[in-house]
Structure formats: structure tokens, C-alpha cells
Motif scaffolding. Structure first.
Motif, PDB file in Angstrom:
ATOM      1  N   ALA A   1      -7.131 -23.433   7.354  1.00 41.79           N
ATOM      2  CA  ALA A   1      -7.076 -23.310   8.813  1.00 41.79           C
ATOM      3  C   ALA A   1      -7.218 -21.861   9.262  1.00 41.79           C
ATOM      4  N   LEU A   2      -6.591 -20.932   8.521  1.00 45.34           N
ATOM      5  CA  LEU A   2      -6.600 -19.526   8.913  1.00 45.34           C
ATOM      6  C   LEU A   2      -7.686 -18.715   8.218  1.00 45.34           C
ATOM      7  N   LYS A   3      -8.475 -19.411   7.380  1.00 44.77           N
ATOM      8  CA  LYS A   3      -9.589 -18.753   6.667  1.00 44.77           C
ATOM      9  C   LYS A   3      -9.097 -17.543   5.859  1.00 44.77           C
ATOM     10  N   ILE A   4      -8.073 -17.771   5.075  1.00 45.77           N
ATOM     11  CA  ILE A   4      -7.493 -16.712   4.248  1.00 45.77           C
ATOM     12  C   ILE A   4      -8.179 -16.683   2.891  1.00 45.77           C
ATOM     13  N   GLN A   5      -8.722 -15.532   2.547  1.00 48.72           N
ATOM     14  CA  GLN A   5      -9.334 -15.330   1.238  1.00 48.72           C
ATOM     15  C   GLN A   5      -8.902 -13.950   0.731  1.00 48.72           C
ATOM     16  N   GLY A   6      -8.114 -13.944  -0.312  1.00 42.63           N
ATOM     17  CA  GLY A   6      -7.625 -12.670  -0.835  1.00 42.63           C
ATOM     18  C   GLY A   6      -6.651 -12.018   0.121  1.00 42.63           C
ATOM     19  N   LEU A   7      -6.506 -10.693   0.010  1.00 36.07           N
ATOM     20  CA  LEU A   7      -5.617  -9.975   0.913  1.00 36.07           C
ATOM     21  C   LEU A   7      -6.193 -10.015   2.327  1.00 36.07           C
ATOM     22  N   ASP A   8      -5.374 -10.415   3.266  1.00 38.47           N
ATOM     23  CA  ASP A   8      -5.804 -10.561   4.650  1.00 38.47           C
ATOM     24  C   ASP A   8      -5.033  -9.551   5.500  1.00 38.47           C
ATOM     25  N   GLU A   9      -5.750  -8.672   6.195  1.00 41.17           N
ATOM     26  CA  GLU A   9      -5.087  -7.606   6.948  1.00 41.17           C
ATOM     27  C   GLU A   9      -4.183  -8.130   8.050  1.00 41.17           C
ATOM     28  N   ARG A  10      -4.346  -9.390   8.447  1.00 44.16           N
ATOM     29  CA  ARG A  10      -3.457  -9.960   9.465  1.00 44.16           C
ATOM     30  C   ARG A  10      -2.058 -10.203   8.914  1.00 44.16           C
ATOM     31  N   TYR A  11      -1.967 -10.446   7.597  1.00 44.98           N
ATOM     32  CA  TYR A  11      -0.705 -10.923   7.042  1.00 44.98           C
ATOM     33  C   TYR A  11      -0.152 -10.087   5.883  1.00 44.98           C
ATOM     34  N   THR A  12      -0.942  -9.211   5.312  1.00 48.66           N
ATOM     35  CA  THR A  12      -0.443  -8.419   4.201  1.00 48.66           C
ATOM     36  C   THR A  12       0.198  -7.138   4.690  1.00 48.66           C
ATOM     37  N   ALA A  13       1.198  -6.663   3.966  1.00 49.73           N
ATOM     38  CA  ALA A  13       1.838  -5.381   4.264  1.00 49.73           C
ATOM     39  C   ALA A  13       1.231  -4.269   3.431  1.00 49.73           C
ATOM     40  N   LEU A  14       0.186  -4.580   2.663  1.00 51.82           N
ATOM     41  CA  LEU A  14      -0.405  -3.584   1.773  1.00 51.82           C
ATOM     42  C   LEU A  14      -1.459  -2.736   2.466  1.00 51.82           C
ATOM     43  N   HIS A  15      -1.953  -3.204   3.607  1.00 51.98           N
ATOM     44  CA  HIS A  15      -2.921  -2.418   4.365  1.00 51.98           C
ATOM     45  C   HIS A  15      -2.197  -1.624   5.444  1.00 51.98           C
ATOM     46  N   HIS A  16      -2.722  -0.458   5.789  1.00 49.17           N
ATOM     47  CA  HIS A  16      -2.180   0.290   6.916  1.00 49.17           C
ATOM     48  C   HIS A  16      -3.303   1.016   7.621  1.00 49.17           C
ATOM     49  N   GLU A  17      -3.052   1.355   8.875  1.00 50.14           N
ATOM     50  CA  GLU A  17      -4.072   1.998   9.692  1.00 50.14           C
ATOM     51  C   GLU A  17      -4.390   3.394   9.166  1.00 50.14           C
ATOM     52  N   GLN A  18      -5.678   3.683   9.054  1.00 49.77           N
ATOM     53  CA  GLN A  18      -6.115   5.014   8.651  1.00 49.77           C
ATOM     54  C   GLN A  18      -6.303   5.874   9.894  1.00 49.77           C
TER      55      GLN A  18
END
Length: 286
Positions: free
Chosen positions: A260-277
Motif C-alpha cells: 500500500a505504501l510502496k515501501i522498498q528498502g530504506l524509505d526516507e518517510r519512515y527510516t531514522a537513518l536518513h537526515h537532511e543535508q
């Protein structure tokens, strides 16, 4: 371009109001400073004013505050303000990285509001991965229970999962949220992973409106995805067992959410591993 005058006259007063409202435990005052679509507002909804004591580092108990820089991003649509709590009595108001806080501001209607707060430098934000590494190497934890013993490490412990804040009942929309957030706290997920899991569930529940007669099955499915988004090594079977359910119905729900959410691998909407550059092409230094 944002001018120093706009920083001091329009942006900084909002930050000051947030700090003062946090110290006074003025919930209405805090809410007035937050952008309703920002991460800070979501944190406030889920954890209350206590979270800002840690993120803003008022917990340090310092009496003075200084703005170090303001950086314009998104073609002027947002501004990152970096502030510092200098050590009392230090020469030339010297400070360390542990004293810095970065606050992302964005306009809401006609006023600047707080979008996000990171307890670190604006160009080196704290992430869950960094927090976990700092905690692993820190001597500021109690050997008895692993709780932070020094004020500077409290925000790090919050991001790394060593410190948990009581969930606000008003911030829990249904039994599924209550189940997986309580479970994730028990298993020491960081605060941003918890928030990402809640965002994931709300996006799915709003879109699909699933039946909620088996909340633990849904909760286990959410944590399995959160576990993947955090790159943790817990097995799916172990997570299902934590919720007292079997794996088969949980796996079907995992598939339904991802589809439903089209999640494939790490998703910037839901992971805490990404941050704004943060790009330094057009800074506005104050």
C-alpha cells in the motif's frame, strides 16, 4: 535571502517563546510555536513537553544562550538556526559540540514556526546511528541500569534508545499504536524510529482503513518494518513472539503495508537513518 534583521526580529523570538514555554511547562505556549506539519509537533503530540527539555538542552541548566549561525535552505522557505548553551564561567563563552542545538524553522501562514529540533550542530545532526555509537563508547552511563548520569548525554540517549519518555495517551490513536510503541520502547528503539513507525501506521491506516480486530498482529507487522528501517537484526519470528502472535498472519500484514505504501528498502518517510543535508551555498550568518 533571509536577512540578519529577519532572523532576530521574526525567527529568533519564536525560538525564545518555545524555550520559555518549555521551562514553564506551558503546553498551549509550546503548541503556538510549532509548525503543525513538522516533526517537532509530532514529537510534542506523542511525548509532551518533556521531549523539548532534552532536545533544546534546557536540561543542562545553563543560564545563557547564544545564536551561532542561521542557514537558509529550500530557496528561503526554511531557516536552520543553530544555538549554544555556553559553559558558565568559560573563557570567551567557549563551548563544545554537546552544547549545540539546531532548530529548523518554516513559515506557517504569516509567522515562522518550529519544524524540527536536533540536539547537535546544524551541519552534523545527531542520528540514531551516531547516538548508538556515542553511547557504546561513553563512560557516562550507570553500570547498574544503563541510564544516563550526565545531562549532556540525555539527548543522545533519547536518540539511541537508552532513554525512553512516557507516551501521552492523547498521542495514541488506536490499540495498534499503543501496542507497537510500547513494544518498541521496551526494546530500546530510538525516538525517531518510534515516530517513523507511528507515521507509517497512520499513513497505512488512513489509506486502507484496515480492520483492527487483531491489533497485535498489526503491531508486530509495523515493528517488523520498523526493524528493517532501523537495520536492526531482530528476526521476524522473534518480533511476532514478542506480541504473542504467530508469524503467518503477521507476514501477510507486512506485505499489505509495504504494498500500500510502496515501501522498498530504506524509505526516507519512515527510516531514522536518513537526515537532511544542509547546503552552505547561501548562509545568512547572524
Amino acid at each position: 535571502m533571509i536577512t540578519p534583521e529577519e532572523v532576530w526580529e521574526d525567527i529568533w523570538p519564536t525560538v525564545e517563546r518555545l524555550i520559555q514555554s518549555t521551562l514553564a511547562e506551558d503546553l498551549a505556549g509550546i503548541e503556538e510555536t510549532l509548525h503543525p506539519k513538522g516533526t517537532a509537533a509530532q514529537l510534542f503530540d506523542l511525548y509532551g513537553h518533556y521531549v523539548f527539555d532534552l532536545l533544546l538542552k534546557t536540561v543542562l541548566g545553563r543560564g545563557s544562550l547564544t545564536v551561532t549561525r542561521a542557514i537558509e535552505t529550500e530557496n528561503g522557505r526554511s531557516v536552520h538556526v543553530e544555538m549554544v548553551w555556553p559553559e558558565p564561567g568559560s573563557e570567551d563563552n567557549s563551548y563544545t559540540a554537546a552544547d549545540l542545538v539546531a532548530i529548523k524553522m518554516k513559515k506557517y501562514r504569516k509567522s515562522w514556526r518550529v519544524m524540527d529540533i536536533n540536539p547537535a550542530a546544524v551541519d552534523l545532526p545527531l542520528t540514531e546511528a551516531r547516538a548508538t555509537a556515542i553511547l557504546a563508547n561513553s563512560k557516562a552511563l550507570s553500570q547498574a541500569d544503563g541510564l544516563p548520569q550526565e545531562a549532556w548525554i540525555l539527548p543522545v540517549a533519547l536518540f539511541g534508545g537508552a532513554l525512553q519518555i512516557r507516551l501521552r495517551e492523547e498521542g495514541l490513536r488506536d490499540d495498534v499504536e499503543r501496542e507497537f510503541l510500547t513494544g518498541m520502547q521496551a526494546r530500546a528503539y530510538g525516538i525517531l524510529s518510534q515516530l517513523g513507525a507511528r507515521r507509517l501506521w497512520r499513513d497505512f491506516a488512513t489509506q486502507e482503513k484496515p480492520p483492527l480486530d487483531r491489533p497485535r498482529d498489526w503491531a508486530a507487522a509495523v515493528e517488523i518494518i520498523a526493524n528493517e528501517q532501523a537495520l536492526r537484526e531482530q528476526t521476524q519470528a522473534a518480533i511476532a513472539k514478542n506480541y504473542g502472535t504467530s508469524l503467518a498472519p503477521v507476514i501477510s500484514r507486512v506485505g499489505a503495508i509495504k504494498k500500500a505504501l510502496k515501501i522498498q528498502g530504506l524509505d526516507e518517510r519512515y527510516t531514522a537513518l536518513h537526515h537532511e543535508q544542509i547546503q552552505f551555498g547561501g548562509p545568512s550568518n547572524s
